[in-house]
Design a protein around this motif. Sequence first.
Motif, PDB file in Angstrom:
ATOM      1  N   LEU A 248       0.047   1.778  -4.526  1.00 16.64           N
ATOM      2  CA  LEU A 248      -1.370   1.541  -4.268  1.00 16.64           C
ATOM      3  C   LEU A 248      -1.605   0.447  -3.223  1.00 16.64           C
ATOM      4  CD1 LEU A 248      -2.687   1.678  -7.943  1.00 16.64           C
ATOM      5  CD2 LEU A 248      -3.043   3.391  -6.164  1.00 16.64           C
ATOM      6  N   GLY A 249      -0.534  -0.190  -2.755  1.00 11.89           N
ATOM      7  CA  GLY A 249      -0.675  -1.229  -1.742  1.00 11.89           C
ATOM      8  C   GLY A 249      -1.137  -2.563  -2.272  1.00 11.89           C
ATOM      9  N   LEU A 250      -0.842  -2.862  -3.537  1.00 14.16           N
ATOM     10  CA  LEU A 250      -1.310  -4.092  -4.165  1.00 14.16           C
ATOM     11  C   LEU A 250      -0.222  -5.146  -4.299  1.00 14.16           C
ATOM     12  CD1 LEU A 250      -3.502  -2.542  -7.002  1.00 14.16           C
ATOM     13  CD2 LEU A 250      -4.324  -3.869  -5.055  1.00 14.16           C
ATOM     14  N   LYS A 268      -1.481  -2.997   1.594  1.00 17.67           N
ATOM     15  CA  LYS A 268      -2.599  -2.073   1.827  1.00 17.67           C
ATOM     16  C   LYS A 268      -2.105  -0.657   2.128  1.00 17.67           C
ATOM     17  CE  LYS A 268      -5.885  -5.570   3.389  1.00 17.67           C
ATOM     18  NZ  LYS A 268      -6.840  -5.956   4.441  1.00 17.67           N
ATOM     19  N   ARG A 269      -0.997  -0.265   1.537  1.00 15.29           N
ATOM     20  CA  ARG A 269      -0.498   1.101   1.670  1.00 15.29           C
ATOM     21  C   ARG A 269      -1.161   1.986   0.623  1.00 15.29           C
ATOM     22  NH1 ARG A 269       5.956  -0.431   2.087  1.00 15.29           N
ATOM     23  NH2 ARG A 269       5.892  -1.364   4.173  1.00 15.29           N
ATOM     24  N   GLY A 270      -0.929   3.267   0.756  1.00 12.44           N
ATOM     25  CA  GLY A 270      -1.414   4.190  -0.250  1.00 12.44           C
ATOM     26  C   GLY A 270      -2.890   4.497  -0.118  1.00 12.44           C
ATOM     27  N   ASP A 271      -3.480   4.887  -1.231  1.00 14.02           N
ATOM     28  CA  ASP A 271      -4.849   5.370  -1.268  1.00 14.02           C
ATOM     29  C   ASP A 271      -5.834   4.195  -1.215  1.00 14.02           C
ATOM     30  OD1 ASP A 271      -7.320   6.553  -1.899  1.00 14.02           O
ATOM     31  OD2 ASP A 271      -6.334   8.146  -3.008  1.00 14.02           O
ATOM     32  N   THR A 272      -6.591   4.091  -0.123  1.00 16.16           N
ATOM     33  CA  THR A 272      -7.569   3.017   0.024  1.00 16.16           C
ATOM     34  C   THR A 272      -8.659   3.107  -1.046  1.00 16.16           C
ATOM     35  OG1 THR A 272      -7.162   3.012   2.401  1.00 16.16           O
ATOM     36  CG2 THR A 272      -9.159   1.914   1.635  1.00 16.16           C
ATOM     37  N   TYR A 273      -9.046   4.322  -1.394  1.00 11.27           N
ATOM     38  CA  TYR A 273     -10.116   4.523  -2.372  1.00 11.27           C
ATOM     39  C   TYR A 273      -9.724   3.961  -3.736  1.00 11.27           C
ATOM     40  CZ  TYR A 273     -13.502   7.075  -5.275  1.00 11.27           C
ATOM     41  OH  TYR A 273     -14.488   7.419  -6.166  1.00 11.27           O
ATOM     42  N   LEU A 274      -8.522   4.275  -4.205  1.00 14.04           N
ATOM     43  CA  LEU A 274      -8.064   3.769  -5.499  1.00 14.04           C
ATOM     44  C   LEU A 274      -7.940   2.256  -5.482  1.00 14.04           C
ATOM     45  CD1 LEU A 274      -5.287   6.336  -6.499  1.00 14.04           C
ATOM     46  CD2 LEU A 274      -7.564   6.106  -7.482  1.00 14.04           C
ATOM     47  N   ARG A 275      -7.371   1.729  -4.396  1.00 17.15           N
ATOM     48  CA  ARG A 275      -7.202   0.273  -4.314  1.00 17.15           C
ATOM     49  C   ARG A 275      -8.559  -0.434  -4.323  1.00 17.15           C
ATOM     50  NH1 ARG A 275      -4.243   0.443  -0.376  1.00 17.15           N
ATOM     51  NH2 ARG A 275      -5.680   0.014   1.332  1.00 17.15           N
TER      52      ARG A 275
END
Length: 342
Positions: A248-250, A268-275
């Motif tokens: 999730l980029g966290l 900040k990788r992965g799905d921006t919406y979920l993060r």
Amino acid sequence: MQITTVGIDLAKAVFAVHGVDSRGKAVFRKSLKRTQVLTFFANLAPCLIGMEACGSAHHWARQLTALGHTVKLMAPQFVKPYVRTNKNDAADAEVICEAVSRPSMRFVPVKTPDNQAVLALHRARQGFVKARTAQANQIRGLLSEYGIVLPQGIAHIAGRLPSILEDGENALPMTFRQLLHRLGEHLKMLDRQVTELETDIQAWHRQNAASRRLAEIPGIGPITATALVASVGDATNFANGRQLAAWLGLVPRQHSSGGKPTLLGISKRGDTYLRTLLIHGARSVIRAAEGRENAAPRLKRLLERRHKNIAAVAWANRNARVVWALLAHGREYEADYQAACA
């Protein structure tokens, strides 16, 4: 000759296909029309098929899996390093075929039709929310040209616009009043669409046991829970909670060299919406905990040594790990779980 691995470069009309044997030697290079794809692979012995996780990838993965093949999806950024020459469809299929056979490759879980459907609701809702914000800002900007300044918040626009239109002393031209009425009706329509989609998401949430379990976590509501369940799918694809948080980029971005570890901001990788949903949920938890004596001790200690923005990301990371634990082990959320263990 036995074909062991096939790479497919997905397209709208013509698909490039590259197949190799157990020694890695190319056996065929083909271009297939969309109507020929299923027939071709139905006549092919079961093998490993690699595709990039792009448009229609999950659909084709389900179709080819039903034919007995093993299908694996890869993020395009993980396939790109294998490109050796100029870009074309045949070369793309070849590098996909090579990348899918690497033991260290990371794969994307294939989503079910039900998960894709609820994610489509989320994407549509997100689009309407952006359009609603843009429309509200346009109305606010047009009114400011006539010296009418509204307070921040979309609710103020819906509440003040009727009185502005009815006020005959504000010197607004009739043409502009008609335009404001049209824009106000459009804003109401967008808000109605958002509300209806949220109702559909709530209905899916009530029918899904995993989503209901996640909604018990502070900082995660039905919107975030349904998006997580539909996006993550089988949580056992991740070895631990940190892998899910990294997906999730966290987690911190690393730039180490010479044996000296250097950690930067989150990747900040992965799905921006979920993060975004997780971080906003963490902000709500922090806002509710401020000034309360019965706030979670761990959160209070975090806020004492870190800025609220950093604490929000850290709490979102913590929630992501809890999400993995609940989904991977099928457990219920326990607020005092750590205290019980101690």
